[in-house]
Design an enzyme around this catalytic site. Structure first.
Site, PDB file in Angstrom:
ATOM      1  N   TYR A 146     -39.771  84.313  96.288  1.00 39.96           N
ATOM      2  CA  TYR A 146     -38.385  84.867  95.759  1.00 39.96           C
ATOM      3  C   TYR A 146     -38.266  85.573  94.884  1.00 39.96           C
ATOM      4  O   TYR A 146     -36.660  85.684  94.010  1.00 39.96           O
ATOM      5  CB  TYR A 146     -37.858  83.747  95.878  1.00 39.96           C
ATOM      6  CG  TYR A 146     -37.630  82.532  97.197  1.00 39.96           C
ATOM      7  CD1 TYR A 146     -37.848  83.473  98.258  1.00 39.96           C
ATOM      8  CD2 TYR A 146     -36.188  82.646  97.522  1.00 39.96           C
ATOM      9  CE1 TYR A 146     -37.634  82.697  99.794  1.00 39.96           C
ATOM     10  CE2 TYR A 146     -35.697  81.093  98.320  1.00 39.96           C
ATOM     11  CZ  TYR A 146     -35.970  81.739  99.478  1.00 39.96           C
ATOM     12  OH  TYR A 146     -35.921  81.935 100.945  1.00 39.96           O
ATOM     13  N   LYS A 197     -49.010  73.891  98.556  1.00 42.14           N
ATOM     14  CA  LYS A 197     -50.016  74.491  99.365  1.00 42.14           C
ATOM     15  C   LYS A 197     -51.343  74.720  98.838  1.00 42.14           C
ATOM     16  O   LYS A 197     -51.909  75.489  99.326  1.00 42.14           O
ATOM     17  CB  LYS A 197     -49.887  75.839  99.893  1.00 42.14           C
ATOM     18  CG  LYS A 197     -50.655  75.398 101.812  1.00 42.14           C
ATOM     19  CD  LYS A 197     -50.417  74.405 102.740  1.00 42.14           C
ATOM     20  CE  LYS A 197     -50.539  75.004 104.302  1.00 42.14           C
ATOM     21  NZ  LYS A 197     -51.468  73.614 104.973  1.00 42.14           N
ATOM     22  N   ASP A 245     -46.664  70.762 104.198  1.00 43.24           N
ATOM     23  CA  ASP A 245     -46.346  71.191 105.897  1.00 43.24           C
ATOM     24  C   ASP A 245     -47.060  69.051 106.477  1.00 43.24           C
ATOM     25  O   ASP A 245     -45.462  68.556 106.886  1.00 43.24           O
ATOM     26  CB  ASP A 245     -47.289  71.237 106.369  1.00 43.24           C
ATOM     27  CG  ASP A 245     -48.411  71.465 106.451  1.00 43.24           C
ATOM     28  OD1 ASP A 245     -49.205  70.880 104.870  1.00 43.24           O
ATOM     29  OD2 ASP A 245     -49.603  71.821 107.388  1.00 43.24           O
ATOM     30  N   ASP A 264     -36.527  75.816  98.492  1.00 40.04           N
ATOM     31  CA  ASP A 264     -35.387  76.126  99.662  1.00 40.04           C
ATOM     32  C   ASP A 264     -35.268  75.080 100.742  1.00 40.04           C
ATOM     33  O   ASP A 264     -34.807  74.893 100.826  1.00 40.04           O
ATOM     34  CB  ASP A 264     -35.833  77.637  99.400  1.00 40.04           C
ATOM     35  CG  ASP A 264     -34.584  78.025 100.372  1.00 40.04           C
ATOM     36  OD1 ASP A 264     -33.105  78.109  99.951  1.00 40.04           O
ATOM     37  OD2 ASP A 264     -34.459  79.408 100.685  1.00 40.04           O
TER      38      ASP A 264
END
Length: 343
Positions: free
Chosen positions: A131, A198, A235, A259
């Site tokens: 972002y 991640k 995840d 987000d």
């Protein structure tokens, strides 16, 4: 709610916003006026309303007002398609260096949500990651040059018909979001902080985020020995949130994951109409609902103002008006539970 005396008048920049923004802002002002806090609203326009009046999406006066008052509350803004900023919300955060995005998700009895007892606060790093807006269009010189560098370094290859977005995550940016989360956890008696990442795949970005967050957590071990800090792959986090949300207390996320996961958390408690947010920097704070401007519902007296009112509750707490904040929060819970006056 009854009016009570307060010792200080607070001047706050108020941006009503676009679409449903003005009507939910009016509802919020009525509630805050009854809370006992003395708020002087300094109205500023941005977004489509401002563009139609002056040709500017984000006039300099808006930023000047926020920097002067240090605190702002805004309704949802629409970025017109085809011109101007990529996102007015992102632009405000970057211009004011509002690095910490705080999004609570709390259950209210009577919403009809799938879960009860959810009480999660998400801290999202607000200035870096994908972002950050460092992008190169397909066919651009930027893509060509970066592809050459990647190939020269033996790091792989990039197809010539690709667009690119870069994912910077820094030690500086990570340290300050984790410090903000730890300070919040201690001040608000939270029990656990979970780092979301991640790092198993993106070892040099999310891996850095995880490592630095752990380092910061270790610095608070003596000050808050009872505060648990763990980490979860993003995840797996999404799966666990929808099967056992009670497992989580506070989440700390890089920008993009924050987000996405914060919207998932909003879904646990009834949707974006109940999702407040705060953007906090070293000098200024900007409070806002998470939802958009919903222009198709504008002017119909149908839009739910709760997320904006809850954002104002966060603002009151930030201003030190804790009694007023608790009165409003309690009133919201009672109205929803009663079930008579709902959107």
């Amino acid at each position: 709610m009854t009016q009570t005396a307060t010792a200080k008048t607070h001047t706050v920049t108020l941006i009503p916003g676009d679409g449903i923004g003005p009507e939910i802002t009016a509802a919020m002002q009525t509630v805050i006026a009854a809370s006992g806090a003395d708020i002087n609203w300094e109205i500023q326009q941005a977004g489509e309303v401002s563009f139609e009046a002056s040709g500017e999406l984000l006039p300099a006066a808006v930023l000047e007002s926020i920097r002067r008052n240090k605190v702002a509350l805004k309704g949802p803004l629409t970025t017109p398609v085809g011109h101007g900023f990529r996102s007015l919300n992102v632009t405000l955060r970057k211009e004011l260096d509002l690095f910490s995005n705080i999004r609570p998700a709390q259950s209210f009895h009577g919403t009809g949500a799938r879960y009860d007892g959810v009480d999660i606060v998400l801290f999202r790093e607000n200035t870096e990651d994908l972002y950050a807006g460092i992008e190169f269009e397909v066919g651009s010189e930027g893509v060509r040059r970066i592809a050459e560098v990647v190939e020269d370094l033996g790091a792989g290859s990039i197809r010539e018909d690709a667009g690119l977005s870069l994912k910077p995550i820094s030690v500086f940016g990570t340290r300050r979001i984790m410090k903000a989360a730890m300070e919040y956890a201690i001040a608000n008696n939270r029990k656990k902080v979970t780092i979301i990442h991640k790092a198993n795949i993106m070892k040099h970005t999310d891996g850095l985020f995880l490592r630095v967050c752990r380092e910061v957590a270790a610095e608070y071990a003596e000050q808050a020995p009872e505060l648990e800090v763990d980490d979860f792959i993003v995840d797996a986090t999404c799966t666990r949130l929808v099967t056992n949300p009670e497992r989580f207390d506070m989440l700390v996320c890089p920008n993009l994951f924050g987000d996405i996961v914060s919207d998932l958390c909003a879904g646990l408690v009834g949707g974006l109409g109940l999702a407040p947010g705060a953007n906090i920097g070293a000098d200024c704070a900007l409070f806002e609902p998470v939802h958009g401007s919903a222009p198709s519902y504008a002017g119909q007296n149908m839009a739910n103002p709760t997320a904006l009112i809850l954002s104002a509750v966060m603002m009151l707490r930030h201003l030190g008006e804790r009694s007023a904040a608790e009165r409003v929060h309690k009133a919201i819970a009672e109205v929803i539970a009663e079930g008579t006056v709902l959107t």
